[in-house]
Design a protein around this motif. Structure first.
Motif, mmCIF file in Angstrom:
data_model
loop_
_atom_site.group_PDB
_atom_site.id
_atom_site.type_symbol
_atom_site.label_atom_id
_atom_site.label_comp_id
_atom_site.label_asym_id
_atom_site.label_seq_id
_atom_site.Cartn_x
_atom_site.Cartn_y
_atom_site.Cartn_z
ATOM 1 N N LYS A 79 0.414 16.905 -10.017
ATOM 2 C CA LYS A 79 -0.073 15.531 -10.140
ATOM 3 C C LYS A 79 -0.475 15.189 -11.566
ATOM 4 N N ARG A 123 0.838 -1.207 0.000
ATOM 5 C CA ARG A 123 0.000 0.000 0.000
ATOM 6 C C ARG A 123 0.872 1.256 0.000
ATOM 7 N N ARG A 148 3.846 5.437 -5.729
ATOM 8 C CA ARG A 148 3.857 5.356 -7.187
ATOM 9 C C ARG A 148 2.812 6.269 -7.818
ATOM 10 N N GLN A 149 1.640 6.392 -7.165
ATOM 11 C CA GLN A 149 0.609 7.280 -7.695
ATOM 12 C C GLN A 149 1.032 8.745 -7.611
ATOM 13 N N ASN A 150 1.765 9.098 -6.583
ATOM 14 C CA ASN A 150 2.155 10.488 -6.376
ATOM 15 C C ASN A 150 3.484 10.845 -7.011
ATOM 16 N N HIS A 166 2.303 1.608 -3.462
ATOM 17 C CA HIS A 166 1.271 2.016 -4.422
ATOM 18 C C HIS A 166 0.959 3.508 -4.283
ATOM 19 N N GLU A 167 0.852 3.990 -3.052
ATOM 20 C CA GLU A 167 0.604 5.420 -2.837
ATOM 21 C C GLU A 167 1.769 6.254 -3.352
ATOM 22 N N GLN A 197 4.878 9.787 -10.295
ATOM 23 C CA GLN A 197 5.001 9.194 -11.623
ATOM 24 C C GLN A 197 6.032 9.970 -12.436
#
Length: 124
Positions: free
Chosen positions: A120, A80, A86-88, A83-84, A90
């Protein structure tokens, strides 16, 4: 590797390192303990002391249940966090071949003004 090299929150990396050390230490310990408990249960069954054998088997089941639960919770927690991150964080690169000329219709779509970028937002 970029996530591990990221200068972000250090407590996340310390937690990951601590969990990895615990995993490397607890895995062989749980395996040997489970094997010894089962060997003891088999020995107790041969000497007809079924209560001790059932107790050792229950101990083995409890040991592996707790081990698997801890491993699953720890793995999901670190997945988790990754993943967080990686989302923030990129990083997208668009590679355009130099040999392909850009048609004039596409040039007009691109425009000459610089595009404003949100933190973002990824422009491709």
């Amino acid at each position: 590797l970029q996530w591990l090299r990221n200068p972000g929150p250090q407590h996340e990396k310390r937690t990951l390192f601590g969990d990895m050390v615990c995993f490397l230490f607890i895995t062989p310990l749980a395996t040997v303990s489970g094997w010894l408990c089962l060997r003891g249960a088999v020995d107790h069954l041969h000497f007809s002391s079924r209560l001790e054998a059932v107790g050792l088997i229950a101990l083995t089941v409890a040991l592996f249940t707790i081990y698997l639960f801890w491993t699953l919770v720890s793995f999901r927690y670190h997945c988790r966090l990754y993943h967080e991150w990686r989302q923030n964080n990129q990083r997208v690169m668009l590679l355009i071949p130099k040999s392909a000329p850009i048609p004039s219709t596409h040039q007009s779509l691109l425009g000459l003004q610089p595009l404003k970028r949100s933190s973002k937002e990824t422009i491709v």
